[in-house]
Design a protein around this motif. Structure first.
Motif, PDB file in Angstrom:
ATOM      1  N   GLU A 145       5.704  -4.815  -4.105  1.00 16.55           N
ATOM      2  CA  GLU A 145       4.577  -5.277  -4.783  1.00 16.55           C
ATOM      3  C   GLU A 145       3.911  -6.452  -4.204  1.00 16.55           C
ATOM      4  O   GLU A 145       2.694  -6.533  -4.032  1.00 16.55           O
ATOM      5  CB  GLU A 145       4.478  -5.390  -6.259  1.00 16.55           C
ATOM      6  N   ILE A 146       4.805  -7.446  -3.655  1.00 16.95           N
ATOM      7  CA  ILE A 146       4.443  -8.419  -3.219  1.00 16.95           C
ATOM      8  C   ILE A 146       4.280  -8.451  -1.566  1.00 16.95           C
ATOM      9  O   ILE A 146       3.261  -8.346  -1.003  1.00 16.95           O
ATOM     10  CB  ILE A 146       5.349  -9.669  -3.762  1.00 16.95           C
ATOM     11  N   GLY A 147       5.480  -8.308  -0.884  1.00 13.81           N
ATOM     12  CA  GLY A 147       5.676  -8.549   0.384  1.00 13.81           C
ATOM     13  C   GLY A 147       4.785  -7.520   1.310  1.00 13.81           C
ATOM     14  O   GLY A 147       3.961  -7.825   2.133  1.00 13.81           O
ATOM     15  N   SER A 195       4.336   5.615 -15.279  1.00  5.86           N
ATOM     16  CA  SER A 195       3.962   4.814 -16.332  1.00  5.86           C
ATOM     17  C   SER A 195       3.172   3.287 -15.593  1.00  5.86           C
ATOM     18  O   SER A 195       3.769   3.031 -14.244  1.00  5.86           O
ATOM     19  CB  SER A 195       4.919   4.132 -17.127  1.00  5.86           C
ATOM     20  N   PRO A 196       2.471   2.528 -16.248  1.00  5.73           N
ATOM     21  CA  PRO A 196       1.876   1.292 -15.451  1.00  5.73           C
ATOM     22  C   PRO A 196       3.297   0.408 -14.825  1.00  5.73           C
ATOM     23  O   PRO A 196       3.202  -0.225 -13.870  1.00  5.73           O
ATOM     24  CB  PRO A 196       1.392   0.477 -16.553  1.00  5.73           C
ATOM     25  N   LEU A 197       4.503   0.339 -15.615  1.00  7.11           N
ATOM     26  CA  LEU A 197       5.558  -0.624 -14.922  1.00  7.11           C
ATOM     27  C   LEU A 197       6.287   0.197 -13.797  1.00  7.11           C
ATOM     28  O   LEU A 197       6.421  -0.354 -12.848  1.00  7.11           O
ATOM     29  CB  LEU A 197       6.660  -0.606 -16.259  1.00  7.11           C
ATOM     30  N   SER A 250      -3.330  -3.703  -4.190  1.00  5.47           N
ATOM     31  CA  SER A 250      -2.611  -2.853  -4.985  1.00  5.47           C
ATOM     32  C   SER A 250      -3.058  -2.694  -6.437  1.00  5.47           C
ATOM     33  O   SER A 250      -3.051  -1.381  -6.962  1.00  5.47           O
ATOM     34  CB  SER A 250      -1.407  -2.933  -4.615  1.00  5.47           C
ATOM     35  N   SER A 251      -3.426  -3.479  -7.108  1.00  4.04           N
ATOM     36  CA  SER A 251      -3.539  -3.702  -8.521  1.00  4.04           C
ATOM     37  C   SER A 251      -4.628  -2.891  -8.825  1.00  4.04           C
ATOM     38  O   SER A 251      -4.908  -2.629 -10.167  1.00  4.04           O
ATOM     39  CB  SER A 251      -3.621  -5.094  -9.057  1.00  4.04           C
ATOM     40  N   ARG A 252      -5.424  -2.443  -7.861  1.00  6.62           N
ATOM     41  CA  ARG A 252      -6.835  -1.789  -8.298  1.00  6.62           C
ATOM     42  C   ARG A 252      -6.632  -0.362  -8.083  1.00  6.62           C
ATOM     43  O   ARG A 252      -7.465   0.465  -8.248  1.00  6.62           O
ATOM     44  CB  ARG A 252      -7.963  -2.180  -7.329  1.00  6.62           C
ATOM     45  N   TYR A 253      -5.484   0.261  -7.347  1.00  5.48           N
ATOM     46  CA  TYR A 253      -5.306   1.561  -7.066  1.00  5.48           C
ATOM     47  C   TYR A 253      -5.497   2.388  -8.241  1.00  5.48           C
ATOM     48  O   TYR A 253      -6.135   3.400  -8.450  1.00  5.48           O
ATOM     49  CB  TYR A 253      -4.006   1.707  -6.256  1.00  5.48           C
ATOM     50  N   GLN A 254      -4.713   1.925  -9.538  1.00  2.57           N
ATOM     51  CA  GLN A 254      -4.777   2.818 -10.672  1.00  2.57           C
ATOM     52  C   GLN A 254      -6.251   2.983 -11.172  1.00  2.57           C
ATOM     53  O   GLN A 254      -6.502   4.038 -11.747  1.00  2.57           O
ATOM     54  CB  GLN A 254      -3.871   2.213 -11.696  1.00  2.57           C
ATOM     55  N   LEU A 280       2.513   1.876  -4.483  1.00  4.41           N
ATOM     56  CA  LEU A 280       2.615   2.855  -3.609  1.00  4.41           C
ATOM     57  C   LEU A 280       3.049   4.273  -3.957  1.00  4.41           C
ATOM     58  O   LEU A 280       2.855   5.298  -3.144  1.00  4.41           O
ATOM     59  CB  LEU A 280       3.934   2.593  -2.617  1.00  4.41           C
ATOM     60  N   SER A 281       3.026   4.218  -5.546  1.00  2.69           N
ATOM     61  CA  SER A 281       3.160   5.678  -5.978  1.00  2.69           C
ATOM     62  C   SER A 281       1.572   6.030  -6.104  1.00  2.69           C
ATOM     63  O   SER A 281       1.373   7.355  -6.343  1.00  2.69           O
ATOM     64  CB  SER A 281       3.237   5.331  -7.651  1.00  2.69           C
ATOM     65  N   PHE A 282       0.504   5.297  -5.701  1.00  3.01           N
ATOM     66  CA  PHE A 282      -0.612   5.606  -5.343  1.00  3.01           C
ATOM     67  C   PHE A 282      -1.017   5.451  -4.040  1.00  3.01           C
ATOM     68  O   PHE A 282      -1.767   4.775  -3.289  1.00  3.01           O
ATOM     69  CB  PHE A 282      -1.668   4.766  -6.012  1.00  3.01           C
TER      70      PHE A 282
END
Length: 394
Positions: free
Chosen positions: A93-95, A295-297, A319-323, A305-307
């Motif tokens: 989620e970061i790198g 789930s969100p977690l 990436s926080s906007r994909y959902q 990357l699940s999205f």
């Protein structure tokens, strides 16, 4: 109908039934969605990534502190688990996302694709070339996208078979465990070296950069931190660090393979994508990737990357906007009768392993691809209620 001179690599490819007008409409809709999100980015988004980086660093520090007492089994288990989670967060989620340029809009020199380096063996510059440029430009184009089988696996039945592929179920397990090292070597592009497309100096410079980064990782995880645990704890801390790296590698391998290699994703030839329009590029990204339900977690631990579909459509979007945009993407898919490949982890991972095992042997045929996406009635009703209550992007 759309004018295309090349035969489709896959006859079920929906790209080839779309008209030029439809492709132009798809481009306008996805461009507009991208622009809406970027016009809405602000302090909430910046706070998200800063808080996540702080969480990762505190978790890593706390885990390293616990591992000072790694000779005691409870401390070893707690510290190893915490460090493994911290490495997953930092890698996924970061790198990955910072180096994609998703947070460059903040103009923060400490959280920027040009300055960030990550906790893996792969040099940042090499990864950004092989991933950000090669893979995201030539997604699933046979002969151009080196991520198609990573040059060592047969993951499409139309790839020529050779006896070396008989071992791919076994070396896939090794790649899973030591994935960071496979990624580190990936940008060397052994095919280019073999065909003389790289000079000896370029190859040496790239190997030297990998060696320098690898040395830092080995010294950090297998010498310095174990030494801090003292003579009694050196071996147990070394083993803890090794295990945490394996946890991160296996998880990253699973998420990335599930996003690219389920047998429902489409492949393309170079002729198919010649003179590709903006709309056709969007469709190729859309049908060349696969999502994972969760789930969100789960999504945070997967680096979102699940999205993978949304990521390939908008690799520069936080990436926080994909959902948030996923329902809009599905809606567009439904209207243009395009597939939207998603499923639970066990299903996506299972199809990947089935493909790797079956195509290790000669023969095999393309598997049936998903049809046009259709939203369930209850999802449509919920979407309408949400749309009436609060606009998606004020």
């Amino acid at each position: 109908m759309a004018k295309r001179t090349a035969e489709p690599y896959d006859p079920d490819n929906p790209l080839h039934r779309l008209t030029e007008e439809q492709l132009a409409g798809i481009a306008r809709e996805f461009d507009a969605l991208h622009d809406e999100v970027f016009a809405d980015l602000g302090e909430v988004d910046a706070r998200y990534i800063r808080n996540l980086i702080t969480l990762h660093r505190r978790l890593a520090l706390a885990s390293r502190a616990v591992l000072l007492f790694s000779r005691y089994k409870p401390a070893w288990l707690l510290g190893t688990a915490g460090l493994g989670i911290a490495k997953v967060l930092e890698n996924m989620e970061i790198g990955h996302n910072v180096m994609h340029g998703q947070w460059d809009w903040m103009n923060d020199p400490n959280i920027h694709s040009s300055t960030w380096d990550w906790d893996t063996a792969s040099p940042a510059a090499a990864w950004k070339h092989s991933h950000n440029y090669v893979h995201h430009t030539f997604t699933n184009v046979i002969g151009k996208d080196k991520d198609v089988g990573y040059e060592i696996m047969r993951i499409d039945a139309r790839q020529d078979w050779n006896p070396a592929y008989l071992a791919q179920p076994f070396y896939n397990v090794l790649l899973m465990a030591f994935f960071e090292w496979g990624v580190a070597l990936h940008d060397l592009d052994f095919e280019a070296i073999k065909k003389g497309r790289k000079s000896k100096k370029q190859v040496w410079d790239e190997v030297k950069a990998i060696g320098q980064k690898a040395r830092r990782q080995v010294v950090k995880d297998y010498l310095v931190y174990p030494a801090l645990s003292g003579r009694a704890g050196f071996t147990s801390t070394l083993l803890a660090n090794f295990t945490a790296n394996i946890i991160r590698n296996v998880w990253a391998h699973a998420i990335i393979f599930c996003g690219h290699f389920p047998d429902q994703t489409f492949m393309f030839t170079e002729d198919e994508v010649a003179d590709e329009s903006r709309g056709a590029w969007y469709v190729r990204q859309l049908i060349g990737a696969a999502n994972i339900d969760g789930s969100p977690l789960f999504h945070v631990m997967a680096g979102n990357l699940s999205f993978q579909v949304e990521h390939h459509l908008f690799p520069d979007m936080p990436s926080s906007r994909y959902q948030q945009i996923a329902p809009r993407v599905r809606e567009i898919c439904e209207r243009y009768e395009l597939p939207y490949n998603t499923g639970p982890l066990r299903k996506q991972w299972g199809t990947v392993q089935r493909t790797i095992l079956r195509l290790a042997f000669p023969g095999g045929g393309p598997r049936r691809k998903p049809g046009p996406h259709v939203e369930p009635p209850e999802v449509k009703a919920e979407r309408e209620r949400a749309r009436e209550a609060v606009p998606a992007f004020p």
